[in-house]
Design an enzyme around this catalytic site. Structure first.
Site, short mmCIF file in Angstrom:
data_model
loop_
_atom_site.label_atom_id
_atom_site.label_comp_id
_atom_site.label_asym_id
_atom_site.label_seq_id
_atom_site.Cartn_x
_atom_site.Cartn_y
_atom_site.Cartn_z
N ASN A 9 0.99 -1.10 -0.02
CA ASN A 9 0.06 0.08 0.03
C ASN A 9 0.95 1.29 -0.07
OD1 ASN A 9 -1.67 2.09 0.50
ND2 ASN A 9 -2.24 1.53 2.49
N LYS A 11 0.26 4.20 -0.33
CA LYS A 11 -0.53 5.50 0.43
C LYS A 11 -0.19 6.79 -0.61
CE LYS A 11 0.17 3.28 4.80
NZ LYS A 11 0.20 3.29 6.22
N HIS A 94 -9.31 1.06 5.18
CA HIS A 94 -7.92 1.60 5.86
C HIS A 94 -8.10 2.18 7.07
CE1 HIS A 94 -3.83 2.64 6.69
NE2 HIS A 94 -3.33 1.46 5.96
N GLU A 96 -6.36 4.70 8.08
CA GLU A 96 -6.14 6.09 7.61
C GLU A 96 -7.54 6.65 7.10
OE1 GLU A 96 -2.83 5.52 5.61
OE2 GLU A 96 -1.72 4.93 7.49
N GLU A 166 -5.19 -4.78 10.34
CA GLU A 166 -3.92 -3.98 10.84
C GLU A 166 -4.32 -3.35 12.05
OE1 GLU A 166 -1.88 -2.68 6.83
OE2 GLU A 166 -3.88 -1.40 7.29
N GLY A 172 2.94 2.40 10.80
CA GLY A 172 3.84 3.34 10.57
C GLY A 172 4.58 3.55 11.98
N SER A 212 4.01 -2.00 10.21
CA SER A 212 5.41 -2.28 10.20
C SER A 212 5.94 -3.64 9.97
CB SER A 212 5.81 -2.07 11.89
OG SER A 212 5.19 -0.47 12.19
P1 13P Z 1 3.22 0.36 7.68
O1 13P Z 1 3.86 -0.94 6.97
O2 13P Z 1 4.02 1.50 7.23
O3 13P Z 1 3.29 0.08 9.27
O4 13P Z 1 1.97 0.39 7.13
C1 13P Z 1 1.09 -0.76 7.17
C2 13P Z 1 -0.10 -0.14 6.52
O5 13P Z 1 -0.89 0.77 6.78
C3 13P Z 1 -0.55 -1.09 5.12
O6 13P Z 1 -1.80 -0.65 4.62
#
Ligand code: 13P
Length: 249
Positions: A9, A11, A94, A96, A166, A172, A212
């Site tokens: 992803n 983003k 997601h 976010e 997740e 992140g 992560s």
């Molecule tokens: P990270 O791997 O940067 O923690 O992000 C995970 C994520 O949100 C994948 O959709």
């Protein structure tokens, strides 16, 4: 139905030339693959990505889509638009999107319906926040996210659903769920799906872990029996790291 998947992803990262350059690096990688590889660039780069990856085994996914088919929704993108540029997989729910764009379970249920009506595959994300993990309510949070957005579907529709657990506190942050925490939650998710539908469906659904995931921890996480792969954020932006994760299977 159940298969190994590693999805990147991206983003809101990578302009057009960065997208082309990362895809070119990914294509050069010739290592063995025991997982389907998916990349999710931003909307504007989906068509170039689709073109770039033609003839390869890498699939392109969108990071979001609107719940309506068309109309006066300035700035939005529909399922049929995605399909018209070769994209048949979409990430929905997601954290976010939930946090910054106020997407709730009800809206996500509509988006899931629209995607499935358009024969798209959905990677459905969900997971608890840090406070919920700390007060021990993570299982009930996850159960209600699944119930509210997905449990109206019939068993047949689940063939186009991929789950992505997740935990928000692991996204992140560099703080990964331990392989045991991931396994425990994935087993719980399968139990909830089994109770609602059937053991057969629960065993067939692909469940990814996200938060992560890095080359250093992917192997151990993916070795867990109920973890079928990963949804990767930061580490998917570097070709070498991403492929080390893909090859962790
Ligand atoms: P990270 O791997 O940067 O923690 O992000 C995970 C994520 O949100 C994948 O959709």
């Amino acid at each position: 139905m159940r298969k190994n998947i590693v999805a990147g992803n991206w983003k809101m990262n990578n302009d057009l030339s960065q997208t082309e350059s990362l895809l070119n690096d990914l294509k050069k990688e010739t290592n063995r693959r025991n997982a389907e590889v998916i990349v999710a660039p931003t909307f504007v780069n989906l068509y170039p990505a689709f073109q770039n990856l033609k003839g390869t085994a890498i699939t392109v996914a969108a990071q979001n889509m609107h719940q309506n088919d068309n109309g006066a929704y300035t700035g939005e993108i529909s399922a049929s638009m995605l399909k018209s540029v070769g994209v048949t997989t979409v990430i929905l729910g997601h954290s976010e999107r939930r946090a910054y764009f106020k997407e709730d379970d009800e809206l996500l249920a509509q988006k899931v319906n629209t995607a499935l009506e358009n024969d798209m595959r959905v990677i459905f994300c969900f997971g608890e926040e840090l406070a919920e993990r700390k007060n021990g309510t993570q299982e009930s949070v996850v159960e209600s996210q699944l119930k509210n957005a997905l449990f109206h579907l019939n068993e047949h529709q689940w063939k186009n659903i991929v789950l992505a657990y997740e935990p928000v506190w692991a996204i992140g942050t560099g703080e990964t769920a331990s392989p045991e925490q991931a396994q425990d939650m994935h087993a719980f998710i399968r139990k909830v799906v089994s109770d609602q539908y059937s053991k057969t469906l629960a065993e067939a659904v692909t469940i990814l872990y996200g938060g992560s995931v890095k080359p250093a921890n992917a192997k151990e996480i993916f070795s867990k029996p109920d973890v079928d792969g990963g949804l990767i954020g930061g580490a998917s932006l570097k070709a070498q790291d991403f492929f080390e994760i893909v090859n962790a299977f």
